[in-house]
Design an enzyme around this catalytic site. Structure first.
Site, PDB file in Angstrom:
ATOM      1  N   GLY A  65      25.979  14.664  43.115  1.00 17.27           N
ATOM      2  CA  GLY A  65      24.602  14.679  43.780  1.00 17.27           C
ATOM      3  C   GLY A  65      24.253  13.548  44.506  1.00 17.27           C
ATOM      4  CB  SER A  66      25.926  11.307  46.695  1.00 17.81           C
ATOM      5  OG  SER A  66      26.630  12.154  47.708  1.00 17.81           O
ATOM      6  CG  ASN A  67      24.867  15.275  50.586  1.00 14.36           C
ATOM      7  OD1 ASN A  67      24.164  14.924  51.491  1.00 14.36           O
ATOM      8  ND2 ASN A  67      26.173  15.661  50.326  1.00 14.36           N
ATOM      9  CG  ASN A  83      25.634  24.653  51.626  1.00  7.53           C
ATOM     10  OD1 ASN A  83      25.349  24.202  50.872  1.00  7.53           O
ATOM     11  ND2 ASN A  83      26.680  25.155  52.325  1.00  7.53           N
ATOM     12  CG  HIS A 129      30.546  23.307  55.175  1.00  6.88           C
ATOM     13  ND1 HIS A 129      30.936  23.720  53.900  1.00  6.88           N
ATOM     14  CD2 HIS A 129      31.459  23.140  56.102  1.00  6.88           C
ATOM     15  CE1 HIS A 129      32.322  24.169  54.234  1.00  6.88           C
ATOM     16  NE2 HIS A 129      32.745  23.538  55.476  1.00  6.88           N
ATOM     17  CG  ASP A 187      30.619  27.558  54.191  1.00  6.37           C
ATOM     18  OD1 ASP A 187      29.322  27.030  53.485  1.00  6.37           O
ATOM     19  OD2 ASP A 187      31.684  27.290  53.772  1.00  6.37           O
TER      20      ASP A 187
HETATM   21  C1  GAR Z   1      29.384  17.089  49.818  1.00  3.44           C
HETATM   22  O1  GAR Z   1      30.348  16.437  50.899  1.00  3.44           O
HETATM   23  C2  GAR Z   1      28.917  18.317  50.493  1.00  3.44           C
HETATM   24  O2  GAR Z   1      28.748  18.592  51.726  1.00  3.44           O
HETATM   25  C3  GAR Z   1      30.136  19.184  49.731  1.00  3.44           C
HETATM   26  O3  GAR Z   1      30.349  18.649  48.710  1.00  3.44           O
HETATM   27  C4  GAR Z   1      30.100  17.387  48.615  1.00  3.44           C
HETATM   28  C5  GAR Z   1      29.009  17.309  47.624  1.00  3.44           C
HETATM   29  O4  GAR Z   1      28.846  15.688  47.320  1.00  3.44           O
HETATM   30  N1  GAR Z   1      29.761  20.435  49.900  1.00  3.44           N
HETATM   31  C6  GAR Z   1      30.517  21.575  50.056  1.00  3.44           C
HETATM   32  O5  GAR Z   1      31.749  21.447  50.357  1.00  3.44           O
HETATM   33  C7  GAR Z   1      30.002  22.980  50.004  1.00  3.44           C
HETATM   34  N2  GAR Z   1      31.039  23.993  50.366  1.00  3.44           N
HETATM   35  P1  GAR Z   1      27.401  15.225  46.560  1.00  3.44           P
HETATM   36  O6  GAR Z   1      27.481  16.236  45.118  1.00  3.44           O
HETATM   37  O7  GAR Z   1      27.768  13.908  46.094  1.00  3.44           O
HETATM   38  O8  GAR Z   1      26.323  15.692  47.411  1.00  3.44           O
END
Ligand code: GAR
Length: 208
Positions: free
Chosen positions: A12-14, A105, A107, A143
């Site tokens: 969940g950092s994003n 989303n 990516h 995507d």
């Molecule tokens: C992020 O790097 C995001 O771009 C990627 O997973 C990570 C989640 O990190 N998403 C994908 O690969 C989607 N196919 P987060 O939970 O810390 O945000």
């Protein structure tokens, strides 16, 4: 302010970046809800600590009814925009159609290069000089939806998938709120960020 629901599966950092950016006075959105497919996702603790409403659904237990439950939650909370943030589940076409133009989303690659999982591995294996991150509309083509914003991250000669992922993540945390804000403000003026990357991406073959 637009009401955003953030969907997570893990860290969940994003999601956190989207919440922090929403605190700016001129931010056009608020994070009205954080939900996801795994009740034990780490991001929920952050969301709760930040005072954001959380709804933990267990997709594995709910099976096909998961998507109906999710839709009910989003409707009950009058959500305007769904932001997937590390949400690792393929979304049924019917659900995608319901949120057409209202689901985004992030990516961790310069789409259309390296769609799907393990994009950092794929980037290094292809010998790309640049990786990056992309925010796009969610469409039935996984995507493959309209690109709203991109940012480049240079690959280092000694990068591993993990070290590259770590730097791309820094770029993601800036790109995601920025792009959501621009999209909601409907400026649709992403040239400052897409021009250079657009040319680069077009010059390179698409990968799976
Ligand atoms: C992020 O790097 C995001 O771009 C990627 O997973 C990570 C989640 O990190 N998403 C994908 O690969 C989607 N196919 P987060 O939970 O810390 O945000």
């Amino acid at each position: 302010r637009s009401r955003v629901a953030v969907l997570i599966s893990g860290r969940g950092s994003n999601m956190a970046a989207l919440i922090y950016a929403s605190r700016a006075e001129d931010c056009p959105y608020e994070v009205a809800m954080v939900t996801g497919d795994k009740p034990d996702a780490d991001g929920f603790e952050i969301a709760r600590a930040e005072g954001v409403a959380t709804e933990a659904l267990n997709a594995r237990e709910l099976g096909a009814s998961y998507w109906t439950r999710l839709q009910q939650l989003l409707e009950a909370a009058s959500i305007d925009l769904v932001a997937l943030a590390g949400f690792m589940r393929i979304i049924p076409e019917e659900f995608v159609a319901k949120w057409d133009g209202r689901m985004v989303n992030i990516h961790p690659s310069l789409l259309p290069r390296h769609k799907g999982l393990k994009s950092h591995e794929a980037c290094l294996a292809a010998g790309d000089k640049f990786s990056g991150a992309t925010v796009h509309l969610v469409s039935p083509d996984v995507d493959g939806g309209e690109i709203l914003g991109q940012v480049e991250v240079a690959v280092l000669s000694n990068d591993t998938p993990d070290s590259l992922a770590e730097r791309v993540l820094i770029a993601e945390h800036q790109l995601y709120p920025d792009t959501v804000i621009r999209y909601l403000n409907r400026t649709r003026d992403f040239d400052w960020i897409t021009n250079k990357v657009g040319e680069l991406a077009l010059a390179l073959p698409e990968t799976g």
